[in-house]
Every structure is written in structure tokens, then in C-alpha cells.
Scaffold this motif. Sequence first.
Motif, PDB file in Angstrom:
ATOM      1  N   VAL A  25       1.367   5.212   8.644  1.00  0.00           N
ATOM      2  CA  VAL A  25       0.057   5.290   8.325  1.00  0.00           C
ATOM      3  C   VAL A  25      -0.111   4.406   6.876  1.00  0.00           C
ATOM      4  O   VAL A  25       0.703   4.644   6.167  1.00  0.00           O
ATOM      5  N   VAL A  26      -1.038   3.707   7.134  1.00  0.00           N
ATOM      6  CA  VAL A  26      -1.673   3.035   6.004  1.00  0.00           C
ATOM      7  C   VAL A  26      -2.789   3.806   5.454  1.00  0.00           C
ATOM      8  O   VAL A  26      -3.829   3.711   5.769  1.00  0.00           O
ATOM      9  N   MET A  27      -2.596   4.233   4.204  1.00  0.00           N
ATOM     10  CA  MET A  27      -3.542   5.118   3.657  1.00  0.00           C
ATOM     11  C   MET A  27      -4.185   4.636   2.309  1.00  0.00           C
ATOM     12  O   MET A  27      -3.541   4.352   1.430  1.00  0.00           O
ATOM     13  N   ASP A  28      -5.388   4.235   2.215  1.00  0.00           N
ATOM     14  CA  ASP A  28      -6.233   3.870   1.042  1.00  0.00           C
ATOM     15  C   ASP A  28      -6.334   5.339   0.157  1.00  0.00           C
ATOM     16  O   ASP A  28      -6.670   6.148   0.827  1.00  0.00           O
ATOM     17  N   LEU A  29      -5.842   5.083  -1.127  1.00  0.00           N
ATOM     18  CA  LEU A  29      -6.014   6.230  -1.815  1.00  0.00           C
ATOM     19  C   LEU A  29      -7.380   6.357  -2.377  1.00  0.00           C
ATOM     20  O   LEU A  29      -7.636   7.714  -2.749  1.00  0.00           O
ATOM     21  N   SER A  30      -8.433   5.916  -2.165  1.00  0.00           N
ATOM     22  CA  SER A  30      -9.848   6.077  -2.607  1.00  0.00           C
ATOM     23  C   SER A  30     -10.544   6.133  -1.192  1.00  0.00           C
ATOM     24  O   SER A  30     -11.019   5.446  -0.494  1.00  0.00           O
ATOM     25  N   MET A  31     -10.385   7.538  -0.637  1.00  0.00           N
ATOM     26  CA  MET A  31     -11.145   7.733   0.536  1.00  0.00           C
ATOM     27  C   MET A  31     -12.085   8.883   0.368  1.00  0.00           C
ATOM     28  O   MET A  31     -12.016   9.594  -0.390  1.00  0.00           O
ATOM     29  N   PRO A  32     -13.234   8.847   0.843  1.00  0.00           N
ATOM     30  CA  PRO A  32     -14.427   9.862   0.928  1.00  0.00           C
ATOM     31  C   PRO A  32     -13.997  11.232   1.322  1.00  0.00           C
ATOM     32  O   PRO A  32     -12.908  11.178   2.307  1.00  0.00           O
ATOM     33  N   ARG A  33     -14.508  12.300   1.222  1.00  0.00           N
ATOM     34  CA  ARG A  33     -14.569  13.776   1.653  1.00  0.00           C
ATOM     35  C   ARG A  33     -12.901  14.372   1.328  1.00  0.00           C
ATOM     36  O   ARG A  33     -12.901  15.434   0.998  1.00  0.00           O
ATOM     37  N   MET A  34     -11.863  13.501   1.202  1.00  0.00           N
ATOM     38  CA  MET A  34     -10.642  13.883   0.875  1.00  0.00           C
ATOM     39  C   MET A  34      -9.710  12.687   0.459  1.00  0.00           C
ATOM     40  O   MET A  34      -9.893  11.859   1.084  1.00  0.00           O
ATOM     41  N   ALA A  39      -4.877  13.378   1.375  1.00  0.00           N
ATOM     42  CA  ALA A  39      -4.483  13.328   2.804  1.00  0.00           C
ATOM     43  C   ALA A  39      -2.785  12.971   2.964  1.00  0.00           C
ATOM     44  O   ALA A  39      -2.198  13.677   3.802  1.00  0.00           O
ATOM     45  N   ILE A  40      -2.414  12.158   2.123  1.00  0.00           N
ATOM     46  CA  ILE A  40      -0.693  12.042   2.194  1.00  0.00           C
ATOM     47  C   ILE A  40      -0.043  13.546   1.765  1.00  0.00           C
ATOM     48  O   ILE A  40       0.880  13.830   2.661  1.00  0.00           O
ATOM     49  N   GLN A  41      -0.352  14.211   0.909  1.00  0.00           N
ATOM     50  CA  GLN A  41       0.377  15.389   0.722  1.00  0.00           C
ATOM     51  C   GLN A  41       0.140  16.159   1.905  1.00  0.00           C
ATOM     52  O   GLN A  41       1.112  16.979   2.427  1.00  0.00           O
ATOM     53  N   ARG A  42      -0.922  16.329   2.439  1.00  0.00           N
ATOM     54  CA  ARG A  42      -1.140  17.185   3.845  1.00  0.00           C
ATOM     55  C   ARG A  42      -0.111  16.667   5.059  1.00  0.00           C
ATOM     56  O   ARG A  42       0.088  17.432   5.956  1.00  0.00           O
ATOM     57  N   ILE A  43      -0.158  15.463   5.069  1.00  0.00           N
ATOM     58  CA  ILE A  43       0.576  14.835   6.167  1.00  0.00           C
ATOM     59  C   ILE A  43       2.045  15.072   6.038  1.00  0.00           C
ATOM     60  O   ILE A  43       2.835  15.528   6.934  1.00  0.00           O
ATOM     61  N   THR A  44       2.480  14.829   4.589  1.00  0.00           N
ATOM     62  CA  THR A  44       3.964  14.940   4.600  1.00  0.00           C
ATOM     63  C   THR A  44       4.236  16.442   4.494  1.00  0.00           C
ATOM     64  O   THR A  44       5.470  16.845   4.860  1.00  0.00           O
ATOM     65  N   ALA A  45       3.274  17.467   4.433  1.00  0.00           N
ATOM     66  CA  ALA A  45       3.642  18.911   4.526  1.00  0.00           C
ATOM     67  C   ALA A  45       3.679  19.233   5.811  1.00  0.00           C
ATOM     68  O   ALA A  45       4.697  20.181   6.207  1.00  0.00           O
ATOM     69  N   VAL A  46       3.100  18.564   6.722  1.00  0.00           N
ATOM     70  CA  VAL A  46       3.541  19.064   8.371  1.00  0.00           C
ATOM     71  C   VAL A  46       4.367  18.099   9.022  1.00  0.00           C
ATOM     72  O   VAL A  46       4.832  18.561  10.244  1.00  0.00           O
ATOM     73  N   ALA A  47       4.582  16.900   8.510  1.00  0.00           N
ATOM     74  CA  ALA A  47       5.580  15.938   9.075  1.00  0.00           C
ATOM     75  C   ALA A  47       6.505  15.314   7.753  1.00  0.00           C
ATOM     76  O   ALA A  47       6.038  14.021   7.356  1.00  0.00           O
ATOM     77  N   PRO A  48       7.277  16.007   7.380  1.00  0.00           N
ATOM     78  CA  PRO A  48       8.035  15.373   6.132  1.00  0.00           C
ATOM     79  C   PRO A  48       8.773  13.898   6.333  1.00  0.00           C
ATOM     80  O   PRO A  48       8.722  13.336   5.418  1.00  0.00           O
ATOM     81  N   GLY A  49       8.830  13.777   7.395  1.00  0.00           N
ATOM     82  CA  GLY A  49       9.384  12.373   7.662  1.00  0.00           C
ATOM     83  C   GLY A  49       8.440  11.181   8.074  1.00  0.00           C
ATOM     84  O   GLY A  49       8.910  10.187   8.574  1.00  0.00           O
ATOM     85  N   ALA A  50       7.080  11.581   7.660  1.00  0.00           N
ATOM     86  CA  ALA A  50       6.118  10.606   8.075  1.00  0.00           C
ATOM     87  C   ALA A  50       6.183   9.450   7.163  1.00  0.00           C
ATOM     88  O   ALA A  50       6.778   9.354   5.928  1.00  0.00           O
ATOM     89  N   ARG A  51       5.954   8.347   7.894  1.00  0.00           N
ATOM     90  CA  ARG A  51       6.114   6.907   7.036  1.00  0.00           C
ATOM     91  C   ARG A  51       4.754   6.472   6.826  1.00  0.00           C
ATOM     92  O   ARG A  51       4.007   6.180   7.546  1.00  0.00           O
ATOM     93  N   ILE A  52       4.457   6.490   5.316  1.00  0.00           N
ATOM     94  CA  ILE A  52       3.145   6.151   5.058  1.00  0.00           C
ATOM     95  C   ILE A  52       3.411   5.304   3.918  1.00  0.00           C
ATOM     96  O   ILE A  52       4.197   5.181   3.124  1.00  0.00           O
ATOM     97  N   LEU A  53       2.349   4.096   4.221  1.00  0.00           N
ATOM     98  CA  LEU A  53       2.109   3.015   3.032  1.00  0.00           C
ATOM     99  C   LEU A  53       0.896   3.375   2.281  1.00  0.00           C
ATOM    100  O   LEU A  53      -0.197   3.537   3.008  1.00  0.00           O
ATOM    101  N   ALA A  54       1.030   3.458   1.021  1.00  0.00           N
ATOM    102  CA  ALA A  54      -0.448   3.872   0.223  1.00  0.00           C
ATOM    103  C   ALA A  54      -0.986   2.260  -0.048  1.00  0.00           C
ATOM    104  O   ALA A  54      -0.183   1.451  -0.541  1.00  0.00           O
ATOM    105  N   VAL A  55      -2.380   2.225  -0.014  1.00  0.00           N
ATOM    106  CA  VAL A  55      -2.692   0.882  -0.830  1.00  0.00           C
ATOM    107  C   VAL A  55      -3.890   1.285  -1.417  1.00  0.00           C
ATOM    108  O   VAL A  55      -4.835   2.479  -1.487  1.00  0.00           O
ATOM    109  N   SER A  56      -4.142   0.702  -2.621  1.00  0.00           N
ATOM    110  CA  SER A  56      -5.181   0.722  -3.578  1.00  0.00           C
ATOM    111  C   SER A  56      -5.577  -0.391  -4.253  1.00  0.00           C
ATOM    112  O   SER A  56      -4.914  -1.545  -4.332  1.00  0.00           O
ATOM    113  N   VAL A  57      -7.082  -0.550  -4.904  1.00  0.00           N
ATOM    114  CA  VAL A  57      -7.202  -1.548  -5.668  1.00  0.00           C
ATOM    115  C   VAL A  57      -6.511  -1.586  -7.094  1.00  0.00           C
ATOM    116  O   VAL A  57      -6.300  -2.529  -7.721  1.00  0.00           O
ATOM    117  N   HIS A  58      -5.758  -0.369  -7.454  1.00  0.00           N
ATOM    118  CA  HIS A  58      -5.242  -0.164  -8.664  1.00  0.00           C
ATOM    119  C   HIS A  58      -3.818  -0.507  -8.462  1.00  0.00           C
ATOM    120  O   HIS A  58      -3.039  -0.195  -7.371  1.00  0.00           O
TER     121      HIS A  58
END
Length: 99
Positions: A25-34, A39-58
Motif C-alpha cells: 500500500v502506498v498511502m498519502d498522509l493527506s487524504m480526505p475524509r480519513m 487509514a494506516i492504523q486501521r489497516i495494521t489493526a486488521v493486518a499487522p503484517g501489511a506492507r505500507i509505504l507512506a508518502v507526503s509533501v512533508h
Amino acid sequence: CGDIDEAASGDAGYQMFRDLAPDVVVMDLSMPRMSGLTAIQRITAVAPGARILAVSVHDETAFVMQALKAGAAGYVSKGSAPEELVDAVCAVSRGQSYI
């Protein structure tokens, strides 16, 4: 390369993860509605081994630390070169960290 999908909001990204179970999962930290962090926290709560890359302008350390604490395996600034994003996705897909 496999299929690539895109979500318009953090909650849609979370639901897509639940429906599709992607390798990375490539997840932008600045997403609307959530936020991407939520979203990263919720994904890892249901799938602790999820492979997530965060992207941001910061690129400040505080944002990197928040993403990693939320469960992301890596972090890339949107100002990074495209090759760096590819390297980060590959590293996260192998179960490695990338910052």
C-alpha cells in the motif's frame, strides 16, 4: 508488475485494502475524509503484517515518526526522485524498512 489501484480518500483506501489485500500500500498522509495516518492504523489493526509505504509533501522528522508509529514500513517525500519511490516500494514489498 501487478495490478495497481487508486483510492480517492483514506476511508476508500482502507476499504480497498480490505477488499483486495494488496502486496504493498502506498498511502498519502493527506487524504480526505480519513487521514492517511488513520487509514494506516486501521489497516495494521486488521493486518499487522501489511506492507505500507507512506508518502507526503512533508519531510520533517515528526511526520516520518508519526507514519512509522502508525504502522508504515517506509516513508518517502513527494519531492523525491521517481526512482526513489520505486526503490522504496521494492524495499517495503520485501519486508524491509525504507526512509
